[in-house]
Design a protein around this motif. Structure first.
Motif, PDB file in Angstrom:
ATOM      1  N   ASN A 234     -10.491  -7.650   7.231  1.00  0.00           N
ATOM      2  CA  ASN A 234      -9.557  -6.745   6.574  1.00  0.00           C
ATOM      3  C   ASN A 234      -9.811  -5.299   6.980  1.00  0.00           C
ATOM      4  O   ASN A 234      -8.870  -4.571   7.299  1.00  0.00           O
TER       5      ASN A 234
ATOM      6  N   ILE B 116      -5.392 -11.536   7.736  1.00  0.00           N
ATOM      7  CA  ILE B 116      -6.209 -10.941   6.670  1.00  0.00           C
ATOM      8  C   ILE B 116      -6.260  -9.426   6.834  1.00  0.00           C
ATOM      9  O   ILE B 116      -6.331  -8.683   5.861  1.00  0.00           O
TER      10      ILE B 116
ATOM     11  N   GLN C 170      -3.844  -7.606   7.571  1.00  0.00           N
ATOM     12  CA  GLN C 170      -2.589  -7.042   7.077  1.00  0.00           C
ATOM     13  C   GLN C 170      -2.539  -6.976   5.552  1.00  0.00           C
ATOM     14  O   GLN C 170      -1.644  -6.362   4.988  1.00  0.00           O
ATOM     15  N   TRP C 171      -3.467  -7.635   4.875  1.00  0.00           N
ATOM     16  CA  TRP C 171      -3.478  -7.631   3.417  1.00  0.00           C
ATOM     17  C   TRP C 171      -3.846  -6.244   2.906  1.00  0.00           C
ATOM     18  O   TRP C 171      -4.688  -5.561   3.469  1.00  0.00           O
ATOM     19  N   THR C 172      -3.229  -5.863   1.800  1.00  0.00           N
ATOM     20  CA  THR C 172      -3.598  -4.611   1.152  1.00  0.00           C
ATOM     21  C   THR C 172      -4.354  -4.935  -0.127  1.00  0.00           C
ATOM     22  O   THR C 172      -4.147  -5.987  -0.739  1.00  0.00           O
TER      23      THR C 172
ATOM     24  N   ASP D 274      -2.170  -5.592  -3.233  1.00  0.00           N
ATOM     25  CA  ASP D 274      -1.458  -6.867  -3.330  1.00  0.00           C
ATOM     26  C   ASP D 274      -2.389  -8.082  -3.381  1.00  0.00           C
ATOM     27  O   ASP D 274      -2.127  -9.041  -4.093  1.00  0.00           O
ATOM     28  N   ARG D 275      -3.437  -8.069  -2.593  1.00  0.00           N
ATOM     29  CA  ARG D 275      -4.280  -9.258  -2.443  1.00  0.00           C
ATOM     30  C   ARG D 275      -5.736  -9.038  -2.830  1.00  0.00           C
ATOM     31  O   ARG D 275      -6.642  -9.622  -2.254  1.00  0.00           O
TER      32      ARG D 275
END
Length: 85
Positions: free
Chosen positions: A14, A21, A23-25, A28-29
């Protein structure tokens, strides 16, 4: 232990922005990023509560004690009989 490794790898992916993974913020995640660490804590709590940790330690001690006993018997010449040719 594997849950911790997975969690650290997910965090590194991240922070580096690698793969999906990356791209996850966190907004949000956040739950997905912390899930492996929560699973590790749950696993350790269960292992301690069920006695699995203590049993493994006792088995390790028993194996060490038996190996020491066999080594002593062999050094005294009282070990298993060897076939003569």
């Amino acid at each position: 232990m594997w849950f911790i490794v997975i969690g650290v790898v997910m965090l590194l992916l991240n922070f580096a922005g690698i793969g999906p993974i990356g791209q996850w913020t966190w907004a949000d995640r956040w739950w997905a990023m912390l899930l492996p660490f929560a699973l590790a804590a749950a696993w350790w709590a269960w292992a301690d509560a069920s006695g699995m940790t203590k049993r493994k330690a006792m088995d390790k001690d028993d194996a060490r004690r038996e190996a020491r006993r066999q080594k002593s018997l062999e050094s005294l010449g009282l070990g298993p009989k060897k076939k003569k040719r």
